[in-house]
Write an enzyme that holds these catalytic residues in place. Structure first.
Site, PDB file in Angstrom:
ATOM      1  N   GLU A 145       1.160   0.305   1.820  1.00  0.00           N
ATOM      2  CA  GLU A 145      -0.145   0.771   1.337  1.00  0.00           C
ATOM      3  C   GLU A 145      -0.069   2.158   0.696  1.00  0.00           C
ATOM      4  O   GLU A 145      -0.838   3.049   1.035  1.00  0.00           O
ATOM      5  CB  GLU A 145      -1.163   0.728   2.491  1.00  0.00           C
ATOM      6  CG  GLU A 145      -1.308  -0.679   3.053  1.00  0.00           C
ATOM      7  CD  GLU A 145      -2.192  -0.785   4.293  1.00  0.00           C
ATOM      8  OE1 GLU A 145      -2.821   0.222   4.671  1.00  0.00           O
ATOM      9  OE2 GLU A 145      -2.236  -1.879   4.882  1.00  0.00           O
ATOM     10  N   ASN A 186       4.843  -3.024   0.492  1.00  0.00           N
ATOM     11  CA  ASN A 186       3.808  -3.929   1.004  1.00  0.00           C
ATOM     12  C   ASN A 186       2.428  -3.325   0.749  1.00  0.00           C
ATOM     13  O   ASN A 186       2.227  -2.123   0.940  1.00  0.00           O
ATOM     14  CB  ASN A 186       4.035  -4.089   2.526  1.00  0.00           C
ATOM     15  CG  ASN A 186       3.256  -5.206   3.163  1.00  0.00           C
ATOM     16  OD1 ASN A 186       3.277  -6.338   2.673  1.00  0.00           O
ATOM     17  ND2 ASN A 186       2.577  -4.911   4.260  1.00  0.00           N
ATOM     18  N   HIS A 222      -5.091 -10.238   2.851  1.00  0.00           N
ATOM     19  CA  HIS A 222      -6.298 -10.235   3.685  1.00  0.00           C
ATOM     20  C   HIS A 222      -7.449 -10.532   2.727  1.00  0.00           C
ATOM     21  O   HIS A 222      -7.844  -9.665   1.939  1.00  0.00           O
ATOM     22  CB  HIS A 222      -6.506  -8.857   4.326  1.00  0.00           C
ATOM     23  CG  HIS A 222      -5.436  -8.470   5.294  1.00  0.00           C
ATOM     24  ND1 HIS A 222      -5.266  -9.109   6.509  1.00  0.00           N
ATOM     25  CD2 HIS A 222      -4.474  -7.513   5.237  1.00  0.00           C
ATOM     26  CE1 HIS A 222      -4.251  -8.547   7.161  1.00  0.00           C
ATOM     27  NE2 HIS A 222      -3.751  -7.575   6.409  1.00  0.00           N
ATOM     28  N   GLU A 249       0.550 -10.868   5.387  1.00  0.00           N
ATOM     29  CA  GLU A 249      -0.432 -10.640   6.469  1.00  0.00           C
ATOM     30  C   GLU A 249      -1.652 -11.533   6.284  1.00  0.00           C
ATOM     31  O   GLU A 249      -2.797 -11.108   6.474  1.00  0.00           O
ATOM     32  CB  GLU A 249      -0.878  -9.167   6.489  1.00  0.00           C
ATOM     33  CG  GLU A 249       0.262  -8.175   6.634  1.00  0.00           C
ATOM     34  CD  GLU A 249      -0.186  -6.721   6.696  1.00  0.00           C
ATOM     35  OE1 GLU A 249      -1.391  -6.444   6.882  1.00  0.00           O
ATOM     36  OE2 GLU A 249       0.687  -5.843   6.556  1.00  0.00           O
ATOM     37  N   ASP A 251      -4.841 -13.615   6.258  1.00  0.00           N
ATOM     38  CA  ASP A 251      -5.992 -14.122   7.011  1.00  0.00           C
ATOM     39  C   ASP A 251      -7.165 -14.243   6.049  1.00  0.00           C
ATOM     40  O   ASP A 251      -7.177 -13.610   4.995  1.00  0.00           O
ATOM     41  CB  ASP A 251      -6.336 -13.285   8.262  1.00  0.00           C
ATOM     42  CG  ASP A 251      -6.386 -11.790   8.038  1.00  0.00           C
ATOM     43  OD1 ASP A 251      -6.670 -11.351   6.901  1.00  0.00           O
ATOM     44  OD2 ASP A 251      -6.146 -11.042   9.014  1.00  0.00           O
TER      45      ASP A 251
HETATM   46  O1  9MR Z   1      -3.507  -5.693  13.096  1.00  0.00           O
HETATM   47  C1  9MR Z   1      -3.272  -4.301  13.264  1.00  0.00           C
HETATM   48  C2  9MR Z   1      -4.243  -3.731  14.282  1.00  0.00           C
HETATM   49  O2  9MR Z   1      -3.966  -4.245  15.569  1.00  0.00           O
HETATM   50  C3  9MR Z   1      -4.167  -2.220  14.282  1.00  0.00           C
HETATM   51  O3  9MR Z   1      -5.194  -1.699  15.106  1.00  0.00           O
HETATM   52  C4  9MR Z   1      -4.330  -1.705  12.868  1.00  0.00           C
HETATM   53  C5  9MR Z   1      -4.244  -0.193  12.868  1.00  0.00           C
HETATM   54  O4  9MR Z   1      -4.058   0.362  11.625  1.00  0.00           O
HETATM   55  O5  9MR Z   1      -3.318  -2.256  12.037  1.00  0.00           O
HETATM   56  C6  9MR Z   1      -3.456  -3.638  11.917  1.00  0.00           C
HETATM   57  O6  9MR Z   1      -2.493  -4.167  11.024  1.00  0.00           O
HETATM   58  C7  9MR Z   1      -2.572  -3.701   9.682  1.00  0.00           C
HETATM   59  C8  9MR Z   1      -1.185  -3.713   9.130  1.00  0.00           C
HETATM   60  O7  9MR Z   1      -0.312  -2.988   9.947  1.00  0.00           O
HETATM   61  C9  9MR Z   1      -1.144  -3.172   7.704  1.00  0.00           C
HETATM   62  N1  9MR Z   1      -2.089  -3.870   6.861  1.00  0.00           N
HETATM   63  C10 9MR Z   1      -3.442  -3.981   7.365  1.00  0.00           C
HETATM   64  C11 9MR Z   1      -3.418  -4.594   8.774  1.00  0.00           C
HETATM   65  C12 9MR Z   1      -4.830  -4.832   9.283  1.00  0.00           C
HETATM   66  O8  9MR Z   1      -5.514  -3.621   9.418  1.00  0.00           O
END
Ligand code: 9MR
Length: 323
Positions: A145, A186, A222, A249, A251
């Site tokens: 990101e 990513n 997402h 990722e 969903d």
């Molecule tokens: O799914 C993850 C969640 O449990 C955490 O609280 C969150 C914190 O930043 O991160 C989520 O995963 C993220 C991923 O690492 C990067 N892309 C976005 C995902 C969803 O927020």
């Protein structure tokens, strides 16, 4: 035990209908994967599904900077080790996630003010993680990101002190520590044409022209209902850089209404077919197993199994794409 859970255990994921990973492999892809972590690899029904349908695991949180180097030079790997050991015990791949990200970043890193100090810190963090799991990680999300929605480089301690070169530093350290691991950039919102996709392509082309060792682009995917139709063409746009691509990722935010479940099933089928249609797309990872544990909350019902671990129409959509 609740009756519904009992029925799910009896009829659900353990039995022969599973095997999405087997089916995607039959279509020439490397894996169908899921996010996992202690909250799922320690739960029997999640383990049943993770091992019946999924061939790769991405640690949802346990390899992030706050989890692995909470204070400078002091590393903790308990949960990351457990995830990797689980994958190895079941002969599955791991996508390492993520080495350099401005979120879940300890304050001691954010408060660094010297470029040379930050360079050494990035190199030590990347080298330590990649070395620990050398030979056990199929692909690393080296940076995560880094782009704004307009395609420009986002603000972070990394970009503020080092400009774009923090990306080069991280990839070079990762390659040196495990030459066999695939190295990915990513990001999210790479699902349709636009400024962010253009910015990603331009950035990747700059990295390649500087000789930065990069192998792939991860498109997090997402999405919400009705936004799957542009994904195949956009994955191809990303792949036209000459790199591998992966859906990392996935969903699809929805709800439990019947109409939405039908649309979600169709959207999942479209996304799954998008990876199949792009030769450089290596695989698909969903961001979790059941709606019960999604980062989006159960009300958004974004995944393939419901809160009782019963397969949803979304599952049938993916299965149809692979069949
Ligand atoms: O799914 C993850 C969640 O449990 C955490 O609280 C969150 C914190 O930043 O991160 C989520 O995963 C993220 C991923 O690492 C990067 N892309 C976005 C995902 C969803 O927020």
């Amino acid at each position: 035990m609740k009756t519904s859970v009992f029925i799910a255990l009896l009829l659900g994921p353990a039995v022969v209908l599973g095997l999405l990973d087997t089916k995607i492999k039959a279509k020439g892809k490397k894996y169908f994967g899921s996010a996992a972590d202690p909250g799922t690899i320690g739960v029997a029904i999640d383990v049943t599904i993770l091992t019946s349908d999924y061939g790769a695991y991405t640690p949802e949180n346990s390899m992030k900077w706050d989890a692995t180097e909470p204070s400078r030079g002091s590393f903790t790997f308990t949960n990351a080790d457990a995830l990797v050991a689980f994958a190895q015990a079941h002969g599955r791949l791991v996508r390492g996630h993520t080495l350099v990200w401005h979120n879940q970043l300890p304050a001691w890193v954010s408060s660094i003010t010297s470029a040379s100090d930050l360079t050494a810190v990035i190199q030590n963090h990347v080298t330590t993680l990649v070395t620990r799991f050398k030979g056990k990680i199929y692909a690393w999300d080296v940076v995560n990101e880094v782009l704004n929605e307009d395609g420009t480089l986002g603000s972070s301690v990394f970009s503020n002190l080092l400009g774009e070169s923090f990306i080069d530093i991280a990839f070079k350290a990762a390659r040196a520590a495990d030459p066999a691991a695939k190295l990915y950039i990513n990001d999210f919102n790479l699902d349709a044409p636009g400024a962010k996709t253009n910015g990603m392509v331009a950035l990747v082309n700059r990295l390649k022209s500087r000789g930065v060792p990069i192998d792939g682009i991860g498109s997090q995917t997402h999405i919400s209902l009705g936004h799957a139709g542009t994904i195949a063409a956009n994955l191809q746009t990303l792949a036209n850089t000459g790199l591998d691509v992966a859906i990392t990722e996935l969903d699809i935010a929805s709800s439990t209404s019947t109409a939405n479940e039908a649309q979600q099933s169709s959207d999942y089928e479209t996304v799954a077919k998008a990876c199949l249609a792009v030769s450089r797309c290596v695989g698909i990872t969903t961001w979790g197993v059941s709606d019960k544990d999604s980062w989006l909350g159960a009300a958004k019902a974004p995944l393939l199994w419901d809160t009782n671990f019963v397969r949803k129409p979304a599952y049938t959509g993916v299965d149809a794409a692979f069949s």
